[in-house]
Design a protein around this motif. Structure first.
Motif, mmCIF file in Angstrom:
data_model
loop_
_atom_site.group_PDB
_atom_site.id
_atom_site.type_symbol
_atom_site.label_atom_id
_atom_site.label_comp_id
_atom_site.label_asym_id
_atom_site.label_seq_id
_atom_site.Cartn_x
_atom_site.Cartn_y
_atom_site.Cartn_z
ATOM 1 N N VAL A 24 0.836 -1.203 0.000
ATOM 2 C CA VAL A 24 0.000 0.000 0.000
ATOM 3 C C VAL A 24 0.872 1.254 0.000
ATOM 4 O O VAL A 24 0.596 2.230 -0.688
ATOM 5 N N GLY A 25 1.947 1.219 0.808
ATOM 6 C CA GLY A 25 2.869 2.343 0.850
ATOM 7 C C GLY A 25 2.818 3.109 2.160
ATOM 8 O O GLY A 25 1.920 2.937 2.981
ATOM 9 N N GLY A 26 3.820 3.961 2.348
ATOM 10 C CA GLY A 26 3.880 4.824 3.517
ATOM 11 C C GLY A 26 4.723 4.296 4.655
ATOM 12 O O GLY A 26 5.043 5.037 5.586
ATOM 13 N N LEU A 27 5.109 3.028 4.621
ATOM 14 C CA LEU A 27 5.892 2.425 5.689
ATOM 15 C C LEU A 27 7.380 2.480 5.361
ATOM 16 O O LEU A 27 7.792 2.184 4.239
ATOM 17 N N ASP A 28 8.191 2.822 6.352
ATOM 18 C CA ASP A 28 9.641 2.860 6.170
ATOM 19 C C ASP A 28 10.304 1.534 6.506
ATOM 20 O O ASP A 28 11.384 1.225 5.992
ATOM 21 N N ARG A 29 9.680 0.755 7.383
ATOM 22 C CA ARG A 29 10.297 -0.502 7.817
ATOM 23 C C ARG A 29 9.246 -1.382 8.472
ATOM 24 O O ARG A 29 8.280 -0.878 9.054
ATOM 25 N N CYS A 30 9.429 -2.684 8.364
ATOM 26 C CA CYS A 30 8.609 -3.659 9.085
ATOM 27 C C CYS A 30 9.479 -4.366 10.120
ATOM 28 O O CYS A 30 10.696 -4.478 9.957
#
Length: 338
Positions: A24-30
């Motif tokens: 989806v997007g928007g995340l820098d890291r999991c």
């Protein structure tokens, strides 16, 4: 630096959902679900089973880095396993000092460790020494076990042991997941250490994110159940979108279902779909009616057909035939089934 991280949540935010939400997007890291270390040096397959992203450069298909999390209480064994894990190329190694599960705490792991800041220090220090200097080592902690009286002591121990970053879930083990989250206590901890800190807990909306940043003093946030309920939350916090419509979400859910069919035993597949729909009801009225339609369904084919249409019931057919069914469902599903 302001980062948005995807939380590690055992039994919820596993590989299929990480893959889909990062898309989806928007995340820098999991951060992955925890890998339990209990006295033995684990084989490589034990790490790749929980973190399949290790087989693709330590990133999701969307390119989001994945930090692998270890859980245990034996510093030497954790160090040995961290060294092996580091050789597989994760985006970093995270240490779990926050899991509230009774079975974990009963064996001295997770949030139970927060009762002994000296042991917390030894664990972080042992792992830091065991892995290459270039490999980031972070930790995730709650405010404490029974209370938050040792919160600052634990944070100082984590910093002194050489951790590069600290995530604080703004509740104790006793609080569990009950609101509220005590973001102001994160500010107290932040004042006690100098390493980068990330605030976590009860961030369901853009307004929650704003208030958390204000109360905690942390610009970086970790999102858990909030982004499961609203997959567009990270983008919305960044001001890059007003949300994802149900029609746009369905192909992403199909992508999730494909991963579930590849990795989860058939008897548990319908449960995973229902679990996500249950969270999505908080944001999408359509999810409520869909959840009602599958709530009592345990057969994976019937569940998939109820959510995506009859074609989805055949997702686990031989790979050469999948593309035809994908095109019948939605053009965006074609890539997922390739």
């Amino acid at each position: 630096m302001s980062l948005l991280l995807l939380a590690p949540m055992e039994g919820l935010l596993d590989h299929p959902l990480r893959e889909t939400l990062s898309r989806v997007g928007g995340l820098d890291r999991c951060v992955s679900e925890f890998i339990r270390v209990t006295g033995t040096l684990l084989p490589e397959r034990a790490f790749t089973r929980v973190v399949p992203e290790l087989l693709q450069g330590g990133r999701t298909r969307a390119g989001t880095p994945v930090r692998a999390q270890l859980l245990g209480s034996d510093e030497q064994c954790l160090a040995e396993n961290a060294a092996r894990l580091a050789s597989l190329g994760p985006a970093g190694i995270d240490l779990n000092f926050g899991c509230p599960a009774k079975v974990v705490n009963r064996h001295g792991g997770g949030a139970m460790l927060l009762q002994d800041p000296e042991l917390v220090f030894r664990i972080v220090a042992a792992v830091r020494r065991a892995v290459p200097a270039r490999m980031p080592v972070s930790a995730k902690m709650r405010l404490g076990f029974n209370d938050d009286s040792r919160a600052e002591d634990n944070a100082r121990a984590i910093e002194a042991a050489g951790a590069d970053e600290l995530v604080v879930h703004a509740r104790t083990k006793v609080h569990g997941y009950k609101p509220p989250a005590y973001w102001e206590r994160v500010a107290d901890i932040r004042a006690a250490v100098r390493i980068p800190m990330v605030a976590n807990g009860e961030i369901w909306t853009v307004e929650d994110a704003r208030r958390c940043r204000e109360a905690s003093g942390c610009e970086s946030l970790m999102l858990g159940r909030g982004i499961v309920s609203n997959p567009g939350l990270a983008l919305a916090i960044r001001g890059e979108g007003g949300g994802i419509a149900w029609a746009e979400l369905l192909p992403l859910m199909l992508d999730f279902w494909v991963h579930v069919c590849r990795r989860v035993d058939p008897r548990h597949r319908a449960g995973r779909l229902k679990q996500w729909l249950n969270y999505l009801r908080r944001t999408y009225p359509e999810a409520q009616s869909t959840y009602d339609a599958v709530r009592t369904v345990n057969d994976p084919r019937q569940a998939a057909a109820a959510v995506f249409g009859e074609a989805a019931a055949h997702i686990d057919i031989p790979k050469p035939q999948r593309r035809t069914w994908a095109q019948a469902l939605h053009p965006a599903a074609d890539e997922a089934l390739a």
